[in-house]
Design a protein around this motif. Structure first.
Motif, PDB file in Angstrom:
ATOM      1  N   ALA A  47       1.112  -1.660  -0.374  1.00  0.00           N
ATOM      2  CA  ALA A  47      -0.014  -0.033   0.209  1.00  0.00           C
ATOM      3  C   ALA A  47       0.853   1.208  -0.016  1.00  0.00           C
ATOM      4  CB  ALA A  47      -1.496   0.245   1.107  1.00  0.00           C
ATOM      5  N   LEU A  48       2.302   1.221   0.859  1.00  0.00           N
ATOM      6  CA  LEU A  48       2.455   2.225   0.884  1.00  0.00           C
ATOM      7  C   LEU A  48       3.803   2.393  -0.877  1.00  0.00           C
ATOM      8  CD1 LEU A  48       4.686   1.955   4.750  1.00  0.00           C
ATOM      9  CD2 LEU A  48       3.136   3.971   3.253  1.00  0.00           C
ATOM     10  N   ALA A  49       3.900   1.678  -1.108  1.00  0.00           N
ATOM     11  CA  ALA A  49       4.498   1.814  -2.429  1.00  0.00           C
ATOM     12  C   ALA A  49       3.819   2.260  -3.405  1.00  0.00           C
ATOM     13  CB  ALA A  49       5.016   0.310  -2.615  1.00  0.00           C
ATOM     14  N   ARG A  50       1.902   1.897  -3.043  1.00  0.00           N
ATOM     15  CA  ARG A  50       1.263   2.242  -4.474  1.00  0.00           C
ATOM     16  C   ARG A  50       1.025   3.475  -4.145  1.00  0.00           C
ATOM     17  NH1 ARG A  50      -4.735  -0.831  -4.369  1.00  0.00           N
ATOM     18  NH2 ARG A  50      -5.751   0.618  -4.405  1.00  0.00           N
ATOM     19  N   TRP A  51       1.064   4.066  -2.561  1.00  0.00           N
ATOM     20  CA  TRP A  51       0.471   5.647  -2.634  1.00  0.00           C
ATOM     21  C   TRP A  51       2.046   6.382  -3.009  1.00  0.00           C
ATOM     22  CZ3 TRP A  51       2.776   9.584  -0.250  1.00  0.00           C
ATOM     23  CH2 TRP A  51       1.832  10.701  -0.005  1.00  0.00           C
ATOM     24  N   ARG A  52       3.149   5.646  -2.817  1.00  0.00           N
ATOM     25  CA  ARG A  52       4.334   6.752  -3.313  1.00  0.00           C
ATOM     26  C   ARG A  52       4.188   7.018  -4.497  1.00  0.00           C
ATOM     27  NH1 ARG A  52       7.372   3.647   0.197  1.00  0.00           N
ATOM     28  NH2 ARG A  52       7.317   4.519   2.355  1.00  0.00           N
ATOM     29  N   ALA A  53       3.770   5.752  -5.654  1.00  0.00           N
ATOM     30  CA  ALA A  53       3.522   5.526  -7.266  1.00  0.00           C
ATOM     31  C   ALA A  53       2.898   6.711  -7.438  1.00  0.00           C
ATOM     32  CB  ALA A  53       3.781   4.522  -7.029  1.00  0.00           C
ATOM     33  N   GLU A  54       1.405   6.457  -6.681  1.00  0.00           N
ATOM     34  CA  GLU A  54       0.760   7.340  -7.015  1.00  0.00           C
ATOM     35  C   GLU A  54       0.678   8.971  -7.580  1.00  0.00           C
ATOM     36  OE1 GLU A  54      -3.712   6.409  -5.187  1.00  0.00           O
ATOM     37  OE2 GLU A  54      -3.473   5.113  -6.006  1.00  0.00           O
TER      38      GLU A  54
ATOM     39  N   ASP B 164     -16.787  -6.738  -1.047  1.00  0.00           N
ATOM     40  CA  ASP B 164     -15.004  -7.508  -1.292  1.00  0.00           C
ATOM     41  C   ASP B 164     -14.356  -6.264  -1.656  1.00  0.00           C
ATOM     42  OD1 ASP B 164     -17.225  -8.908  -4.546  1.00  0.00           O
ATOM     43  OD2 ASP B 164     -16.490  -9.932  -2.706  1.00  0.00           O
ATOM     44  N   ARG B 165     -14.525  -5.032  -1.947  1.00  0.00           N
ATOM     45  CA  ARG B 165     -13.844  -3.551  -1.540  1.00  0.00           C
ATOM     46  C   ARG B 165     -12.659  -3.532  -0.439  1.00  0.00           C
ATOM     47  NH1 ARG B 165     -17.359  -0.545  -5.090  1.00  0.00           N
ATOM     48  NH2 ARG B 165     -18.763   0.010  -3.482  1.00  0.00           N
ATOM     49  N   VAL B 166     -13.015  -4.269   0.504  1.00  0.00           N
ATOM     50  CA  VAL B 166     -12.188  -3.692   1.299  1.00  0.00           C
ATOM     51  C   VAL B 166     -10.953  -4.343   0.789  1.00  0.00           C
ATOM     52  CG1 VAL B 166     -11.501  -4.621   3.960  1.00  0.00           C
ATOM     53  CG2 VAL B 166     -14.283  -3.673   2.885  1.00  0.00           C
ATOM     54  N   ARG B 167     -11.330  -5.976   0.226  1.00  0.00           N
ATOM     55  CA  ARG B 167     -10.354  -6.606  -0.297  1.00  0.00           C
ATOM     56  C   ARG B 167      -9.139  -6.730  -1.602  1.00  0.00           C
ATOM     57  NH1 ARG B 167      -9.048 -12.393  -0.012  1.00  0.00           N
ATOM     58  NH2 ARG B 167     -11.647 -12.250   1.812  1.00  0.00           N
ATOM     59  N   THR B 168     -10.027  -6.102  -2.409  1.00  0.00           N
ATOM     60  CA  THR B 168      -9.248  -4.957  -3.654  1.00  0.00           C
ATOM     61  C   THR B 168      -9.173  -4.075  -3.529  1.00  0.00           C
ATOM     62  OG1 THR B 168     -11.878  -4.653  -5.095  1.00  0.00           O
ATOM     63  CG2 THR B 168     -10.648  -6.460  -4.826  1.00  0.00           C
ATOM     64  N   ALA B 173      -4.511  -0.178   6.753  1.00  0.00           N
ATOM     65  CA  ALA B 173      -4.572  -1.676   7.295  1.00  0.00           C
ATOM     66  C   ALA B 173      -5.509  -2.647   7.660  1.00  0.00           C
ATOM     67  CB  ALA B 173      -3.459  -1.867   8.500  1.00  0.00           C
ATOM     68  N   ILE B 174      -6.804  -1.455   8.273  1.00  0.00           N
ATOM     69  CA  ILE B 174      -7.937  -2.512   8.960  1.00  0.00           C
ATOM     70  C   ILE B 174      -8.185  -3.420   8.262  1.00  0.00           C
ATOM     71  CG2 ILE B 174      -8.365  -0.258  10.649  1.00  0.00           C
ATOM     72  CD1 ILE B 174     -10.807   0.564   8.850  1.00  0.00           C
ATOM     73  N   LYS B 175      -8.062  -3.296   6.369  1.00  0.00           N
ATOM     74  CA  LYS B 175      -9.519  -3.913   5.728  1.00  0.00           C
ATOM     75  C   LYS B 175      -8.708  -5.786   6.410  1.00  0.00           C
ATOM     76  CE  LYS B 175      -6.278  -5.150   1.962  1.00  0.00           C
ATOM     77  NZ  LYS B 175      -6.056  -5.082   0.573  1.00  0.00           N
ATOM     78  N   GLY B 176      -7.474  -5.824   6.588  1.00  0.00           N
ATOM     79  CA  GLY B 176      -6.991  -7.072   7.643  1.00  0.00           C
ATOM     80  C   GLY B 176      -8.205  -8.039   8.396  1.00  0.00           C
TER      81      GLY B 176
END
Lengths: 315, 542
Positions: A47-54, B164-168, B173-176
């Protein structure tokens, strides 16, 4: 004259370019990762990498600077890292608020300082003059935020005349605007009034020793009318300078006053953005602030060349 | 086993007003000034006037909430609430920070099940649910006649898409918390079946938090700047740095909202918030004043003070990976050395609850563990001697938040009593604290409030910044989560007990939810059992 303006304009551009580069670099060495602040604890590395790229924060510094400058030259500040807001509209909104505050504060300061300073100069040998000079000395030493805090506790909390903070745009509700604007403008203005009073006093004192005043007195003017007809015009020259210098200083003072009165101006936006490591927002706000200060100085310099022919010689 | 994420917040942390000296210096004019009489005296005035006119003229019209003038005798229908921490945007799917769900959950976005004020699960968008014998299949029967704030009807499709969107799509991080979900299927428009990869007691509870929020199936709006939910209120205005305005919905499935307008003003400075309340600019302070300020306001007959619990554990955290805190005796010594009641009295004016573990009184597996490490300096000294640490020096990384700095000063003096020299190093929160302590684990001891509900297993996970050795508790927790509800309670009690025995960190106190409100307000939901500031029952009596 044209050369003069060209020279000043060159300085103007150079200052802005240097300031933008400096701000950009300083922000990049601040500790803290914008991605972590934005996504918070437990953000996955992906997620961090995705954010930085964005947000382009993983690109080389020079490329990032180029992106930002490219946008600036098109008049586009880009998008906030954290809030997703369009920075151009956001900063434009906030600049208005801050300029209104600074403008009102300065207007108040001038309205108070010019008569008071003049009286202090004319009566400088009497008790009145001493009292005004002493009071302005005290006023200079008082920080803006203290005036603000005192105003809030007396006018808003104890007496309940005005709200303790907040803001209403004048276009939405003029009455509400004035109710919200008075206290912050007064706390910005009082300290300025004290500073300006001292300048006006010394400018008028200097003028009072001039030959042309003696000439005017000899021509039958009373001391007062001589001062009003001839003296104050001349004393105005240094005062204009001071207004310019102090306008720049008031932009800084506004940051604190906005905090005390919860006014959504450029200052509050700057503090919030720094805390959130919203680098895109911070660098754009700082450049706007620098531009404002430079513009004020630029105008003052131009006024000089208008006012004083001797400054028009080529450097 | 779903690992709920933890959040750190700075509730009502007053930003420090920088007391910069105000340019009171006398600066000489920068050049010798001409004394020619060619001055145009109006030049400056004109310039200033132009500046002001330009600024005024350029003001764009926004819309502000105007107080509707209440007819005499009728109760007011608008309320203004002061809150400390402002949402940076409206999208909690990609942005962390408790401020966003605090405002939006229950009020704007709803969930299938709701956690009520005493911590039990009650129906919300689901009227009932059936659980299969092996506890891996949940069939939810959806409420009929529900619409989103933009008029779209709420159906099973919205639930399937949201889960479904929680996963995708979620980055938060609370998506866990939804990792245990294997599939979500629409049975018919009013029925949804969720299949879990293994039984999970925690999952149903998690559905009542922001991870269970139901969005429209088609997201044709920007989640950062707009919110479309099924709750009684909708967001009508966001003025960043200032306020967010909610409007009551007449077409809410539970009947028209009780208030027409809720204005939430974000006042980071607690003094500004208290002033606003006393000046009548706001009607309610929601956790936006310090304990000391609340104590003062409690004496004012115009206001009511309501204290509830929260899910915010103020934790003294140790770096369990490195010396000296890799030695359990040192950690226990610190637990005995600290007078937690005194810390709570100082940092929170006595408001709050003393708890031994990161478990709130509303949790089904709560038990009082405050007696495990009572305040006992002698015992602390003995343990330190046993560990060979009589002259211990530690660095104490403290975030620049009011409660943390106050607590830290007292903790340092209590540690000095037992021969420990702790040196405070203040870190800017969030950026620097997150970077140094949280990300790089470059610390020995710190203090921070963990505000997420049910975050004990997150905080005491081996990879978390405390580096707690979870080899004993992890299997117990996994068995508990997959077991019967009774096994869940027994297992989680064991886990909490183990963590407290190990003194992986010291829970100083459970932060209170402190509300100061106009006497005329009723229906204040005081217990923050999730991150939500629940305004659904708020109304005026007079």
């Amino acid at each position: 004259m044209r050369r003069q303006v060209g020279w000043l304009a060159g300085q103007f551009v150079a200052t802005l370019a240097l300031a933008s580069a400096l701000v950009f670099l300083v922000l990049r060495v601040l500790p803290g990762d914008a991605a972590v602040v934005a996504l918070g604890v437990n953000a996955t590395p992906e997620a961090l990498a995705r954010w930085r790229a964005e947000h382009g924060t993983d690109r080389p510094l020079l490329a990032q600077y180029g992106d930002w400058m490219g946008g600036l030259l098109r008049g586009d500040f880009g998008t906030s890292f954290v809030t997703g807001h369009d920075l151009t509209t956001l900063i434009a909104d906030r600049v208005q608020v801050t300029l209104i505050l600074v403008g009102l504060g300065m207007l108040l300061a001038v309205l108070v300082a010019v008569p008071l300073g003049t009286i202090a100069a004319v009566t400088h040998r009497s008790a009145w003059g001493t009292v005004i000079a002493g009071a302005s000395q005290v006023g200079v030493a008082v920080p803006n935020f203290l005036v603000g805090v005192l105003l809030v506790s007396f006018v808003a909390v104890h007496v309940g005349w005005l709200p303790a903070g907040g803001w209403t745009p004048p276009a939405v509700d003029p009455a509400g605007f004035w109710r919200h604007a008075i206290l912050p403008a007064v706390s910005l203005g009082t300290v300025q009034a004290a500073v300006m009073t001292r300048y006006v006093r010394s400018a008028v004192l200097e003028v009072m020793r001039e030959d042309f005043l003696r000439t005017a007195r000899a021509a039958g003017h009373t001391r007062t009318s001589a001062l009003v007809r001839h003296g104050l015009r001349n004393a105005g020259v240094p005062v204009v300078t001071v207004v310019g210098v102090q306008l720049a200083a008031m932009l800084v003072g506004a940051v604190v006053v906005e905090r005390v009165f919860v006014v959504p101006g450029l200052g509050s936006l700057l503090v919030d953005s720094v805390q959130q490591r919203d680098l895109q927002a911070v660098q754009s706000i700082v450049v706007v602030l620098v531009a404002l200060v430079v513009v004020v100085n630029f105008v003052v310099d131009l006024l000089y060349t208008v006012l004083d022919p001797r400054l028009r010689v080529a450097r | 086993m779903a690992r709920p994420a933890s959040r750190l917040t700075s509730p009502s942390a007053p930003d420090r007003v920088q007391h910069g000296t105000q340019h009171g210096t006398r600066r000489g004019t920068r050049r010798s000034i001409s004394r020619s009489a060619r001055l145009r005296p109006h030049a400056f005035g004109a310039a200033l006037a132009a500046l002001m006119v330009a600024a005024l003229a350029a003001c764009t019209a926004g819309s502000t909430a105007q107080d509707p003038s209440a007819s005499p005798g009728a109760a007011r229908t608008d309320v203004t609430i002061a809150v400390g921490a402002e949402p940076v945007n409206l999208d909690f799917t990609t942005t962390s920070g408790a401020a966003i769900p605090q405002l939006l959950m229950n009020n704007v976005y709803e969930t299938l099940v709701k956690i009520d004020q005493d911590g039990s699960l009650v129906p919300l968008l689901a009227t009932s649910w059936d659980v299969s014998d092996d506890r891996t299949q949940y069939t939810f029967h959806l409420r009929q006649g529900v619409t989103f704030s933009d008029g779209r009807p709420f159906t099973a499709d919205d639930v399937v898409a949201s889960f479904d969107r929680v996963r995708t799509d979620w980055l938060n991080a609370i998506k866990g918390k939804m990792d245990v979900v294997a599939s979500t299927e629409k049975v018919d428009d009013a029925t949804v079946r969720v299949t879990l990869s293994q039984p999970s007691n925690a999952w149903l509870f998690n559905l009542g938090t922001s991870v269970g929020a139901i969005f429209p199936a088609t997201l044709d709006f920007d989640l950062k700047t707009a919110a479309v939910g099924t709750g009684p209120y909708e967001v009508t205005q966001v003025r960043q740095g200032d306020r967010i305005v909610l409007a009551g919905r007449d077409d809410y499935w539970g009947g028209p909202a009780r208030l027409t307008t809720v204005t939430v003003r974000y006042l980071t400075d607690t003094t500004a918030a208290v002033n606003a309340l006393r000046a009548g600019d706001v009607d309610m302070l929601f956790n936006s004043a310090t304990g000391d300020q609340v104590r003062q306001l409690a004496g004012n007959a115009a206001f009511q003070v309501v204290e509830g619990t929260s899910t915010g554990d103020v934790l003294l955290s140790f770096n369990n990976r490195t010396a000296p805190f890799d030695d359990v005796r040192v950690r226990q010594a610190f637990a005995y050395a600290i007078d937690r009641q005194a810390v709570m009295d100082t940092a929170s004016a006595g408001y709050g609850t003393l708890v031994g573990a990161m478990v709130t009184p509303q949790d089904p597996f709560y038990e009082d563990l405050t007696g495990v490490h009572p305040y006992d300096p002698d015992k602390a000294r003995a343990l330190l001697a046993e560990a060979g640490q009589q002259n211990l020096r530690v660095t104490f990384d403290v975030p620049n938040l009011a409660y943390a700095t106050t607590a830290a000063e007292l903790i340092v003096s209590q540690l000095a009593e037992v021969g420990v020299t702790a040196t405070i190093s203040t870190l800017e929160f969030p950026a620097v604290w997150l970077d140094k302590v949280f990300t790089r684990h470059d610390f020995q001891m710190s203090v921070i409030q963990h505000s997420e509900a049910n975050d004990m297993l997150t905080v005491f996970h081996r990879d978390y910044y405390l580096g707690y050795d979870d080899s004993v508790i992890a299997p117990i927790a996994a068995r508990a989560d997959a077991g019967t509800p009774e096994e869940f309670v027994t297992g989680m009690k064991q886990v909490a007990r183990q963590i407290v025995d190990d003194a992986g960190g010291v829970v100083l106190y459970l932060a209170p939810t402190l509300i100061v409100a106009d006497k005329g307000l009723t229906g204040i939901a005081a217990n923050a059992v999730t991150e939500s500031m629940d305004l659904t029952t708020l109304a005026w009596t007079s």
